[in-house]
Structures are given as C-alpha cells and as structure tokens.
Design a protein around this motif. Structure first.
Motif, PDB file in Angstrom:
ATOM      1  N   MET A   1      14.645  25.466   2.325  1.00  0.00           N
ATOM      2  CA  MET A   1      14.803  24.356   1.397  1.00  0.00           C
ATOM      3  C   MET A   1      14.141  24.724   0.061  1.00  0.00           C
ATOM      4  SD  MET A   1      16.204  22.058   3.298  1.00  0.00           S
ATOM      5  CE  MET A   1      16.547  22.121   5.028  1.00  0.00           C
ATOM      6  N   SER A   2      14.848  24.510  -1.026  1.00  0.00           N
ATOM      7  CA  SER A   2      14.277  24.830  -2.329  1.00  0.00           C
ATOM      8  C   SER A   2      13.591  23.634  -2.971  1.00  0.00           C
ATOM      9  CB  SER A   2      15.368  25.354  -3.255  1.00  0.00           C
ATOM     10  OG  SER A   2      16.357  24.360  -3.442  1.00  0.00           O
ATOM     11  N   ALA A   3      13.903  22.428  -2.517  1.00  0.00           N
ATOM     12  CA  ALA A   3      13.287  21.226  -3.092  1.00  0.00           C
ATOM     13  C   ALA A   3      13.143  20.168  -2.010  1.00  0.00           C
ATOM     14  CB  ALA A   3      14.143  20.699  -4.238  1.00  0.00           C
ATOM     15  N   TRP A   4      11.987  19.529  -1.959  1.00  0.00           N
ATOM     16  CA  TRP A   4      11.745  18.457  -1.002  1.00  0.00           C
ATOM     17  C   TRP A   4      10.496  17.677  -1.390  1.00  0.00           C
ATOM     18  CZ3 TRP A   4       6.982  19.728   0.706  1.00  0.00           C
ATOM     19  CH2 TRP A   4       6.665  21.065   0.931  1.00  0.00           C
ATOM     20  N   ILE A   5      10.379  16.495  -0.801  1.00  0.00           N
ATOM     21  CA  ILE A   5       9.179  15.673  -0.961  1.00  0.00           C
ATOM     22  C   ILE A   5       8.760  15.223   0.430  1.00  0.00           C
ATOM     23  CG2 ILE A   5       8.175  13.543  -1.876  1.00  0.00           C
ATOM     24  CD1 ILE A   5      10.240  13.727  -4.165  1.00  0.00           C
ATOM     25  N   ALA A 105      -5.121  17.137   7.932  1.00  0.00           N
ATOM     26  CA  ALA A 105      -5.073  17.274   9.396  1.00  0.00           C
ATOM     27  C   ALA A 105      -5.224  15.923  10.097  1.00  0.00           C
ATOM     28  CB  ALA A 105      -6.162  18.232   9.870  1.00  0.00           C
ATOM     29  N   GLU A 106      -5.770  14.930   9.402  1.00  0.00           N
ATOM     30  CA  GLU A 106      -5.943  13.600   9.990  1.00  0.00           C
ATOM     31  C   GLU A 106      -4.759  12.669   9.724  1.00  0.00           C
ATOM     32  OE1 GLU A 106      -9.864  11.789   9.694  1.00  0.00           O
ATOM     33  OE2 GLU A 106     -10.608  13.689   8.873  1.00  0.00           O
ATOM     34  N   ALA A 107      -3.739  13.161   9.031  1.00  0.00           N
ATOM     35  CA  ALA A 107      -2.579  12.335   8.686  1.00  0.00           C
ATOM     36  C   ALA A 107      -1.884  11.811   9.943  1.00  0.00           C
ATOM     37  CB  ALA A 107      -1.597  13.124   7.830  1.00  0.00           C
ATOM     38  N   VAL A 108      -1.347  10.593   9.836  1.00  0.00           N
ATOM     39  CA  VAL A 108      -0.694   9.907  10.941  1.00  0.00           C
ATOM     40  C   VAL A 108       0.800   9.772  10.622  1.00  0.00           C
ATOM     41  CG1 VAL A 108      -0.616   7.735  12.228  1.00  0.00           C
ATOM     42  CG2 VAL A 108      -2.814   8.637  11.443  1.00  0.00           C
ATOM     43  N   HIS A 109       1.667  10.007  11.616  1.00  0.00           N
ATOM     44  CA  HIS A 109       3.124   9.921  11.432  1.00  0.00           C
ATOM     45  C   HIS A 109       3.553  10.676  10.179  1.00  0.00           C
ATOM     46  CE1 HIS A 109       3.933   7.016  14.652  1.00  0.00           C
ATOM     47  NE2 HIS A 109       2.750   6.524  14.362  1.00  0.00           N
ATOM     48  N   SER A 110       3.052  11.879  10.032  1.00  0.00           N
ATOM     49  CA  SER A 110       3.272  12.669   8.825  1.00  0.00           C
ATOM     50  C   SER A 110       3.520  14.115   9.194  1.00  0.00           C
ATOM     51  CB  SER A 110       2.029  12.596   7.939  1.00  0.00           C
ATOM     52  OG  SER A 110       1.744  11.286   7.561  1.00  0.00           O
ATOM     53  N   PRO A 111       4.186  14.857   8.319  1.00  0.00           N
ATOM     54  CA  PRO A 111       4.780  14.394   7.074  1.00  0.00           C
ATOM     55  C   PRO A 111       6.106  13.667   7.325  1.00  0.00           C
ATOM     56  CG  PRO A 111       5.234  16.719   7.349  1.00  0.00           C
ATOM     57  CD  PRO A 111       4.356  16.300   8.506  1.00  0.00           C
ATOM     58  N   ARG A 112       6.451  12.845   6.362  1.00  0.00           N
ATOM     59  CA  ARG A 112       7.744  12.161   6.393  1.00  0.00           C
ATOM     60  C   ARG A 112       8.532  12.675   5.196  1.00  0.00           C
ATOM     61  NH1 ARG A 112      10.927   8.167   4.520  1.00  0.00           N
ATOM     62  NH2 ARG A 112      11.998   6.881   6.024  1.00  0.00           N
ATOM     63  N   ARG A 113       9.571  13.421   5.471  1.00  0.00           N
ATOM     64  CA  ARG A 113      10.406  13.976   4.404  1.00  0.00           C
ATOM     65  C   ARG A 113      11.199  12.833   3.781  1.00  0.00           C
ATOM     66  NH1 ARG A 113      11.949  19.656   4.274  1.00  0.00           N
ATOM     67  NH2 ARG A 113       9.682  19.667   4.272  1.00  0.00           N
ATOM     68  N   THR A 114      11.037  12.630   2.473  1.00  0.00           N
ATOM     69  CA  THR A 114      11.741  11.534   1.808  1.00  0.00           C
ATOM     70  C   THR A 114      13.024  11.990   1.131  1.00  0.00           C
ATOM     71  OG1 THR A 114      10.573  11.736  -0.302  1.00  0.00           O
ATOM     72  CG2 THR A 114       9.558  10.334   1.401  1.00  0.00           C
ATOM     73  N   THR A 115      13.094  13.275   0.777  1.00  0.00           N
ATOM     74  CA  THR A 115      14.312  13.793   0.151  1.00  0.00           C
ATOM     75  C   THR A 115      14.297  15.315   0.173  1.00  0.00           C
ATOM     76  OG1 THR A 115      15.785  13.645  -1.774  1.00  0.00           O
ATOM     77  CG2 THR A 115      13.439  13.877  -2.226  1.00  0.00           C
ATOM     78  N   GLU A 116      15.492  15.875   0.104  1.00  0.00           N
ATOM     79  CA  GLU A 116      15.684  17.307  -0.121  1.00  0.00           C
ATOM     80  C   GLU A 116      16.652  17.515  -1.282  1.00  0.00           C
ATOM     81  OE1 GLU A 116      16.962  18.799   3.684  1.00  0.00           O
ATOM     82  OE2 GLU A 116      14.906  18.787   4.466  1.00  0.00           O
TER      83      GLU A 116
END
Length: 189
Positions: A1-5, A105-116
């Motif tokens: 992937m070249s672009a994502w959030i 490392a403490e993130a919950v339900h993450s990562p969540r990709r919002t767009t590519e």
C-alpha cells in the motif's frame, strides 16, 4: 500500500498513572453529572503513510519531546490563553515523519484502517496543516465537549470526508473531545 491512514485508540493515561487517575476522577464526575455509568476513556492518534513516508500524528505537551524535527504543525494553550503564555501550559500538534506514537503497544481495537485512498490521505495531510490551535480542555466550539487530541483527529478525518458515523471508540468507551472536532468540521466550509 502506498497510502493509508490507521487510527489508534489508546487508553487515557497509557504509560502513566497521573493522567490515568485524573481521567478516572473526571469520568466518574462526568458520568454522575449526566446520569450514566462511567466508561473507559480513550485518546486517539493517527499513523499516516503518504509519499513513501510514515507519519505519527498526535497532540502532546511542547516540552515532552526533545527532537527538533518532530513535525510541529501548531501550538496552543492548555486550560486558558493566559496560562498558555507559559511553556508548561502549551501543547503541540505533531505530524512527525518517521515518528512513533508513545505507548502504542497499549492501544485497544487498533489499528483501524480508515482509508487506503491516496486522495483522501492527501486531504487529511492538508487539513492537518490547518488545525486550529484552540484552548485544550475548553469548550470553545460550544457543544459541551472539550478541545483535545480527539478533537484534532475527528476534525481532520471529517474534513477529508470520512464516514464519521462508522468510526467509534472501542466498546464500553468514549473519546472526550471527539464531538467538538466533528462539530467544528461541520461548521467549516
């Protein structure tokens, strides 16, 4: 992937007892005031991939990262404009090329990709350049919600046309400030 959030949900106070304890006190008070059960509180941050570079997007105190090349987009006051004259009471919004999100490392339900979608990624990057430096912890948008890191993330994603109804904190949690960011984005052309 070249672009994502990617969106990350970090428990409020991840990595430190002081913010965690005060956040719990705040949430108990807020829950009591609004006649609901207390929820877990979350702080949001973004990792963005654009033009073969990964950026860490987060809000934090101006004094906690020494790297001079940390991608500071804006600074704003904490608590009040008057207090914001002192470095101790200032925050910065960073879009740090090659940076990292503290305590990821403490993130919950993450990562969540919002767009590519590269066009949406570019729009978010452009929006971040225009983040308004409102007073952290105050309801300057007048929606009953404070301005904070969640406001910045919600504002930037909404400005880029994300489906904000599909983006929510982890179950059993809430993100104070999220509504302030959404409302400010809605009001702006």
């Amino acid at each position: 992937m070249s672009a994502w959030i990617d969106l990350y949900w970090l428990p409020l106070g991840a990595g430190g007892w002081f913010v965690r304890r005060n956040g719990r006190v705040y949430e108990r008070w807020s829950a009591w005031r609004t006649h609901r059960a207390p929820l877990d509180l979350y702080h949001s941050a973004l990792m963005i991939r654009a033009d073969d570079v990964t950026y860490a997007v987060e809000m934090g105190p101006v004094w906690n990262v020494a790297d001079g090349d940390r991608g500071v987009l804006c600074e704003g006051p904490v608590g009040s404009a008057r207090l914001g004259r002192l470095r101790l009471f200032r925050y910065e919004v960073r879009c740090w090329a090659g940076g990292a999100i503290p305590d990821v490392a403490e993130a919950v339900h993450s990562p969540r990709r919002t767009t590519e979608d590269p066009a949406v990624v570019a729009t978010v990057m452009q929006a971040l350049e225009e983040v308004p430096p409102l007073v952290w912890g105050r309801d300057e948008v007048r929606v009953g919600d404070m301005w904070n890191s969640n406001s910045v993330v919600a504002w930037a994603l909404a400005r880029a046309g994300h489906d904000m109804g599909a983006i929510r904190p982890p179950p059993g949690g809430r993100a104070p400030g999220w509504r302030a960011g959404l409302e400010l984005a809605r009001r702006q052309p």
